[in-house]
Design an enzyme around this catalytic site. Structure first.
Site, mmCIF file in Angstrom:
data_model
loop_
_atom_site.group_PDB
_atom_site.id
_atom_site.type_symbol
_atom_site.label_atom_id
_atom_site.label_comp_id
_atom_site.label_asym_id
_atom_site.label_seq_id
_atom_site.Cartn_x
_atom_site.Cartn_y
_atom_site.Cartn_z
ATOM 1 C CB ILE A 178 18.107 37.748 35.342
ATOM 2 C CG1 ILE A 178 16.630 37.797 35.777
ATOM 3 C CG2 ILE A 178 18.805 36.542 35.969
ATOM 4 C CD1 ILE A 178 15.789 36.658 35.223
ATOM 5 C CG ASP A 228 24.815 38.555 18.029
ATOM 6 O OD1 ASP A 228 24.350 37.588 18.672
ATOM 7 O OD2 ASP A 228 24.219 39.066 17.066
ATOM 8 C CB VAL A 229 26.220 34.929 22.845
ATOM 9 C CG1 VAL A 229 27.225 35.581 23.780
ATOM 10 C CG2 VAL A 229 24.795 35.357 23.196
ATOM 11 C CE LYS A 262 14.504 31.476 27.553
ATOM 12 N NZ LYS A 262 15.899 31.874 27.883
ATOM 13 C CB VAL A 286 11.491 38.020 36.922
ATOM 14 C CG1 VAL A 286 12.496 38.892 37.676
ATOM 15 C CG2 VAL A 286 11.668 36.553 37.301
ATOM 16 C CG ASP A 310 24.169 42.768 26.778
ATOM 17 O OD1 ASP A 310 23.487 42.277 27.695
ATOM 18 O OD2 ASP A 310 23.673 43.308 25.763
ATOM 19 C CE1 TYR A 312 11.751 33.678 26.311
ATOM 20 C CE2 TYR A 312 9.931 32.594 27.440
ATOM 21 C CZ TYR A 312 11.113 33.308 27.482
ATOM 22 O OH TYR A 312 11.673 33.635 28.692
#
Length: 256
Positions: free
Chosen positions: A20, A62-63, A157, A186, A39, A153
């Site tokens: 995405i 690495d965020v 979210k 997706v 990324d 997960y």
């Protein structure tokens, strides 16, 4: 009188090397924006950016690490000069039963899916205030409805969804809009890796549109929310999911 040179609008997309994030980057570029592609996978990032030319600025980061985010933001400011839109897309999917989810596993999910959204947004607040920009955070339908094997997960979210609303409420006075996209199933490499044929068939039967979405379809929603066409939209969660969330717990057999 000299001609005024307009600086093109920009966007910063995390998790931009594939899926995405890459589809969103391509759509931004098609619309005339310059894009900072962020990324942590350097090889994949360089390969993806190579096909997009001078319109993109790839930055390895690495965020989930505060010091990396600070360095990344400095590189983006130097390279693009401004940030008009932030798309917090980077994420990991690690599914498993509650009993098998230890704290280390929990933190691995949280630090990328939630901490990173907070860190990148905070680092770029002044930039977004200056441009009266937009934030789009990528959550999931797993943050809207509980499901088995998604304790870390799904919780991460759900937290992203609430963080988005906090951003919308507090940053609106600075002209910043914050919205959230919650994709359903997706067709990405990630989905193919974790969804067995049986799972794919079950999703197909449960969704009103009876199919998985595409990366490009999710990108269209993201780019719209970043655009001036969505100038009065903030604090919203858009479930781009083929109608899956709307069905609640209804059984496909009862729809006929």
């Amino acid at each position: 009188m000299g001609e005024t040179i307009m600086t093109p609008k920009t966007a910063l997309v995390t998790g931009a090397a594939r899926g995405i994030g890459l589809a969103t980057t391509r759509l931004f570029v098609e619309g005339g924006r310059r894009v900072a592609m962020i990324d942590r996978d350097e090889e994949a990032l360089r390969e993806a950016a190579a096909h997009l030319g001078d319109a993109v600025l790839p930055v390895v980061c690495d965020v989930s690490r505060p010091e990396d985010v600070t360095r990344m933001a400095s590189s983006v400011r130097d390279g693009l000069g401004r940030v008009d839109a932030l798309v917090n897309n980077a994420g990991v999917a690690d599914f498993g039963p509650i009993a098998e989810t230890d704290f280390a596993r929990w933190r691995r999910v949280m630090e990328t899916n939630l901490d990173a959204v907070f860190l990148v947004s905070q680092e770029l607040l002044a930039d977004l205030c200056a441009t009266r920009g937009a934030i789009v955070n990528i959550a999931s339908i797993s943050g809207l409805r509980a499901s088995t094997l998604r304790v870390a997960y799904g919780t991460s979210k759900a937290a992203v969804i609430h963080l988005t609303k906090q951003q919308a409420v507090e940053l609106g006075e600075h002209g910043i809009r914050a919205n959230c996209v919650a994709p359903g199933p997706v067709d990405t490499k990630l989905a193919l890796a974790v969804h067995s044929p049986q799972i794919r068939a079950a999703y197909h039967d449960a969704m009103p549109l009876n199919r998985y979405g595409t990366e490009a379809e999710i990108a269209e929603v993201i780019v719209f929310l970043c655009s001036d066409r969505a100038s009065y939209v903030t604090g919203q969660v858009v479930a781009a999911d083929g109608g899956f969330e709307a069905t609640g717990i209804g059984l496909p057999a009862l729809r006929g």
